[in-house]
Every structure is written in structure tokens, then in C-alpha cells.
Design a protein around this motif. Structure first.
Motif, PDB file in Angstrom:
ATOM      1  N   GLU A 268       0.216   8.019  -6.385  1.00  0.00           N
ATOM      2  CA  GLU A 268      -0.905   7.631  -5.518  1.00  0.00           C
ATOM      3  C   GLU A 268      -0.768   6.175  -5.080  1.00  0.00           C
ATOM      4  OE1 GLU A 268      -4.748   9.021  -6.700  1.00  0.00           O
ATOM      5  OE2 GLU A 268      -3.884  10.635  -7.878  1.00  0.00           O
ATOM      6  N   GLY A 269      -0.985   5.946  -3.781  1.00  0.00           N
ATOM      7  CA  GLY A 269      -0.996   4.587  -3.243  1.00  0.00           C
ATOM      8  C   GLY A 269       0.248   4.197  -2.459  1.00  0.00           C
ATOM      9  N   ASP A 359      -2.703  -1.695  -9.762  1.00  0.00           N
ATOM     10  CA  ASP A 359      -3.921  -1.405 -10.517  1.00  0.00           C
ATOM     11  C   ASP A 359      -3.495  -1.100 -11.947  1.00  0.00           C
ATOM     12  OD1 ASP A 359      -2.738   1.097 -10.290  1.00  0.00           O
ATOM     13  OD2 ASP A 359      -4.309   1.962  -9.037  1.00  0.00           O
TER      14      ASP A 359
HETATM   15  C1  LIG Z   1      -1.951   2.187  -6.566  1.00  0.00           C
HETATM   16  C2  LIG Z   1      -1.293   1.507  -5.399  1.00  0.00           C
HETATM   17  N1  LIG Z   1      -0.043   1.054  -5.540  1.00  0.00           N
HETATM   18  C3  LIG Z   1       0.615   0.470  -4.525  1.00  0.00           C
HETATM   19  C4  LIG Z   1       0.016   0.308  -3.293  1.00  0.00           C
HETATM   20  C5  LIG Z   1       0.817  -0.287  -2.167  1.00  0.00           C
HETATM   21  O1  LIG Z   1       0.441  -1.586  -1.821  1.00  0.00           O
HETATM   22  P1  LIG Z   1       0.571  -2.042  -0.308  1.00  0.00           P
HETATM   23  O2  LIG Z   1      -0.438  -1.265   0.467  1.00  0.00           O
HETATM   24  O3  LIG Z   1       0.278  -3.499  -0.327  1.00  0.00           O
HETATM   25  O4  LIG Z   1       1.958  -1.731   0.128  1.00  0.00           O
HETATM   26  C6  LIG Z   1      -1.290   0.762  -3.103  1.00  0.00           C
HETATM   27  C7  LIG Z   1      -1.951   0.639  -1.806  1.00  0.00           C
HETATM   28  O5  LIG Z   1      -3.048   1.062  -1.604  1.00  0.00           O
HETATM   29  C8  LIG Z   1      -1.957   1.368  -4.184  1.00  0.00           C
HETATM   30  O6  LIG Z   1      -3.204   1.831  -4.068  1.00  0.00           O
END
Ligand SMILES: Cc1ncc(COP(=O)(O)O)c(C=O)c1O
Length: 464
Positions: A268-269, A359
Motif C-alpha cells: 500500500e502507498g 509510516d
Molecule cells: C505507505 C506509503 N509509502 C510510500 C509512499 C510513497 O511516498 P511518495 O508519495 O512521496 O512517493 C506513500 C504515499 O502515499 C505511502 O502512503
């Protein structure tokens, strides 16, 4: 001057970069609030990388875990208000809207397309500032994300799918909210305030962290893009360390940057099947692919008891406590990506690689529960102890693609054009991003924005 009926509030870019610019008594009071009154507006001044007590929100990963000769430093993004450093770009984008478009609480609902952390950050900033917020996000993310958004009083507009379906959130945002007079859309993938925050604020956080840990410099900065905002810290660091190598990490199952792959994955992310508008692809040197299974198991490993972490890695109790609970799957992805990239480059013990835990593990209990469900019981130490050797078996020559001095950057730029022209950006504008002066000019706006913000905002309470 601040309009007393609609005051705007919060730090400048310079104060987020160096909270030492704030009145020390005010800063100490704001730091106290983070635990006791997390929705008090002075918490906006806690958006920075400097831990109030130790000075540095970062830690060293011991050699027993990294297997590297080089030093591996992790920036601890879980210490920010709302539990993720994504609150920083959220704040910066809203600040610039207040400044440039005059939006104020009550005049606009803040709309945030996101897969979670950015939406949580926007919900928190909106609540603290008094705005209504709506997060446009996929329905298949971990349940903790929805609970946090709800706790901050924001609403959600759900699209089908999960992390790899972020395009649907952009489309929904475009169809329902773009151009509406009562909405302001904070687009983390395209808004250069996100770039400015990381190049200005995160880069300085890394510089200070490395110095605070007694290290000489930074040779490699590694980050897995979601929006690619964090990657901009590497560009900021190049001002001090011109030879720095910048590596982007992606899930092996969704190898968009490596070869246009667009599979689904569970980290996720990150790995959003696109080249984001704010990704300076010409500044990126390496792309690293990491199988997603390692990131979920790694999250479970560092969510184990300190006794288990000590036994698995042979580290002492202090070190185990420092590592415990500090990583979600994308943080593990970054750490394993940093290990691969540092090995690929052959960095020795005099070198330092820095990456980010965006996080912590507190928003992934449902993912860990799923792992237990698959096993039919809680994972034991013996289920997890193989993680380290599996990760060590990855071969850097297979996992890493060097895009430095090759036509890969042109390919990535073309993908960016294909993605963003349909959203109304002209090909000429996108092509101007091939020149570093585009990015430097955008970055240089920080000084002027800060002057304007200082003139407009209600001053920090203790300085009135
Ligand atoms: C858990 C998590 N890791 C990594 C990222 C990536 O970071 P960035 O958006 O600055 O590339 C995000 C982005 O929302 C995230 O929520």
C-alpha cells in the motif's frame, strides 16, 4: 495581513525545514500537544523531521539486518502528526491553495485522491484548519485507513480495486470534483508543492539525521514512489552531495518504471502503475524491483516481540526496540530496495544509504491478520526467520536497472506524457520538465511563497 475573520495558520517551508526558527517555548509546547491534544492547531508546527527530544527522526539499521558494509539510515516518517510524513505534502498543498487561490474554511471542500496516507494527512490538516474533506480512494485498502479518515471527520468516495487502481481515483476526481467552485482538489501526483516539501524539508531532515548519527554524507537515497514526492529529497541532497545516486523502488509485480508492467500487488502507498507528473525522471539513476511477498513478511518480522527480533538477528534489546513496529510494507520495500541498490553499487563501510519509513506498522494490523489467516494461526518465529535469507538471496544484478545515461529516461518521460495529457496538461508543458531548470525554478519558489505566507498568516500563538 491576516484576515481576522478567516485567519490562516501554520508553518512556512523554512520552519518545517528548521523548526529551530520557532520560538523555543512555543515549539516545546507544540511538541507536548502532539500526545495530549493531537487536533490542536499548534500541531501544524510539528510537521518536520526533527524529533523534539533527540533532534533526529531517524535510526540506523544494524549490519546484522542489512547485511551491508555501508551504513543504512531510515528516516522515521511515523513520528509526524497523523502517523505518516505524508501529512507534510498535504499541509504544503493546502497552504499554497490558501495563499494563491484564497480558499478558506467554509468556502471549499478539500478533495484528496489517495490510496490512504495522503488522504489521512489531508483529513488531519483539514480538520485542524476547519475544512471539510473528502478522500477519493480505492475500496480495497487496509481497514485502518478508512477508520483514521473517519476519525478525523472526513468522508470517502470509494472507487473499485486497491493500490494498483489509483487511476480510477484520478478519473473519479476529474469527473466529479475538478472545476467545481466549492471544491479544491489536492492532487499529490501532479502538485509541485509535494515536490517542494520534500526537496526543501525532507532533504534537510536527512542532512541533519546523517550528521546527528555521526556520518559524513549521503551516497545513495532510495524511495519507492507513490506520488514520487519523497524522491525529490534526493535532488535536495545533491546540493550538498553532488555525486549522490537516486534510486526508485517498485513492486516486482508492478514493474511500471522498469518495463511498463502494470500488475496488481499488495504494497500500500506505492506502485501506482504510472509515471507521476512530479517525478523528475531525468534525476533518477536506478530502478529497483522488490517482490511484494518480502514486504508483508518483513512487516510481520519487525512487528514481532523484541525477544523474537533479538533471536532472529542477534541484536541487543535496545536495537530490537528501535526496530520494532517501525515499518509498514512500503518501509520494508524501501529498506530491501536500499540493500539491493547499495549492493549493486558496491558501497563500502565509508558510504551511507538513506531511505524512508513513510509510516509505521500501526495501520497494518489487518494485513498481519491476513497473514495469520493464511497460516491458520499466529506466525511463529520459525515461520518468519527465513525472511532474512530469502531477502539475501535476491540478486542485485537482476533486481536493479540502471537508467542513468540511457534511453530509459526518455521512455519514462513518454509514459508521463501519455498519462497526463488526457488530464489537460499540454505536451509542451510536460516536455519542459525534461530540463532541470524547470525543477530548479519550481523549487526556488519556496522563498517567495514563505514571504507571502508570513505576511498572510496568523502568527504562531506565542509570537503574537
Ligand atoms: C505507505 C506509503 N509509502 C510510500 C509512499 C510513497 O511516498 P511518495 O508519495 O512521496 O512517493 C506513500 C504515499 O502515499 C505511502 O502512503
Amino acid at each position: 495581513m491576516s484576515d481576522p475573520k478567516h485567519p490562516v495558520y501554520g508553518p512556512t517551508y523554512a520552519e518545517m525545514r528548521d523548526p529551530g526558527l520557532l520560538d523555543p517555548a512555543f515549539r516545546a509546547r507544540a511538541a507536548e500537544l502532539q500526545n495530549h491534544l493531537p487536533l490542536h492547531r499548534d500541531n501544524l508546527f510539528n510537521i518536520h523531521w526533527q524529533d523534539a527530544y533527540t533532534g533526529v527522526s531517524a535510526f540506523l539499521v544494524p549490519q546484522a539486518v542489512s547485511g551491508l558494509a555501508a551504513n543504512l539510515v531510515v528516516m522515521d516518517g511515523g513520528t509526524f502528526p497523523s502517523g505518516s510524513m505524508k501529512v507534510g505534502p498535504a499541509y504544503a498543498m493546502l497552504m499554497e491553495r490558501e495563499l494563491n487561490e484564497g480558499i478558506r474554511p467554509g468556502s471549499a471542500t478539500v478533495i484528496a485522491p489517495s490510496t490512504g496516507n495522503f488522504g489521512i494527512g489531508v483529513s488531519w490538516v483539514a480538520r485542524v484548519k476547519g475544512y471539510e474533506a473528502r478522500v477519493v480512494m480505492p475500496s480495497g485498502m487496509s481497514r485502518e485507513r478508512y477508520a483514521l479518515i473517519e476519525r478525523y471527520g472526513a468522508t470517502t468516495d470509494l472507487t473499485p480495486g486497491s493500490e494498483a487502481d489509483v487511476n480510477l481515483t484520478l478519473q473519479r476526481t476529474q469527473d466529479r470534483y475538478a472545476g467545481q467552485a466549492d471544491c479544491t482538489v489536492l492532487g499529490q501526483f501532479s502538485d509541485l508543492a509535494n515536490y517542494r516539501f520534500h526537496r526543501h524539508v525532507t532533504a534537510e531532515g536527512v542532512r541533519r539525521a546523517v550528521q546527528g548519527l555521526g556520518l559524513d554524507g549521503v551516497d545513495l537515497f532510495v524511495s519507492a514512489p507513490g506520488s514520487a514526492g519523497t524522491l525529490a529529497a534526493g535532488e535536495g541532497l545533491r546540493e550538498s552531495f553532488p555525486d549522490l545516486c537516486l534510486a526508485a523502488v517498485e513492486p516486482e509485480e508492478c514493474s511500471t518504471l522498469t518495463d511498463g508492467g502494470r500488475g496488481s500487488h499488495v504494497i500500500e502507498g506505492i506502485g501506482d502503475q504510472m509515471v507521476t507528473l512530479i517525478h523528475n525522471v531525468h534525476a533518477t539513476d536506478l530502478v529497483v524491483r522488490i517482490p511484494d511477498v518480502h514486504t508483508i513478511r518483513g512487516t510481520a518480522v519487525f512487528s514481532s516481540s523484541t525477544d523474537d527480533i533479538m533471536a532472529m538477528f542477534g541484536v541487543d534489546a535496545d536495537c530490537a526496540a528501535r526496530l520494532q513496529g517501525r515499518f509498514g510494507p512500503s518501509g520494508i520495500c524501501n529498506v530491501v530496495g536500499a540493500m539491493q541498490a547499495a549492493s549493486y553499487l558496491g558501497l563500502d563501510q565509508s558510504r551511507t544509504v538513506v531511505t524512508v519509513a513513510t509510516d509505521a506498522n500501526d495501520r497494518y494490523q489487518s494485513i498481519l491478520d491476513q497473514l495469520s489467516n493464511n497460516l491458520g494461526r499466529q506466525p511463529h518465529r520459525r515461520d518468519l526467520s527465513g525472511w532474512w535469507s530469502e531477502v539475501q538471496e535476491l540478486e542485485p544484478a537482476r533486481q536493479v536497472l540502471d537508467i542513468h545515461e540511457s534511453d530509459h529516461r526518455e521512455r519514462l518521460h513518454g509514459m508521463k506524457r501519455d498519462t497526463w495529457v488526457p488530464y489537460g496538461y499540454s505536451a509542451d508543458f510536460i516536455d519542459s520538465m525534461q530540463d532541470q531548470t524547470f525543477w530548479d525554478r519550481e523549487y526556488d519558489r519556496v522563498t517567495q511563497l514563505d514571504l507571502q505566507w508570513q505576511a498572510l498568516r496568523h502568527p504562531p500563538d506565542s509570537c503574537r
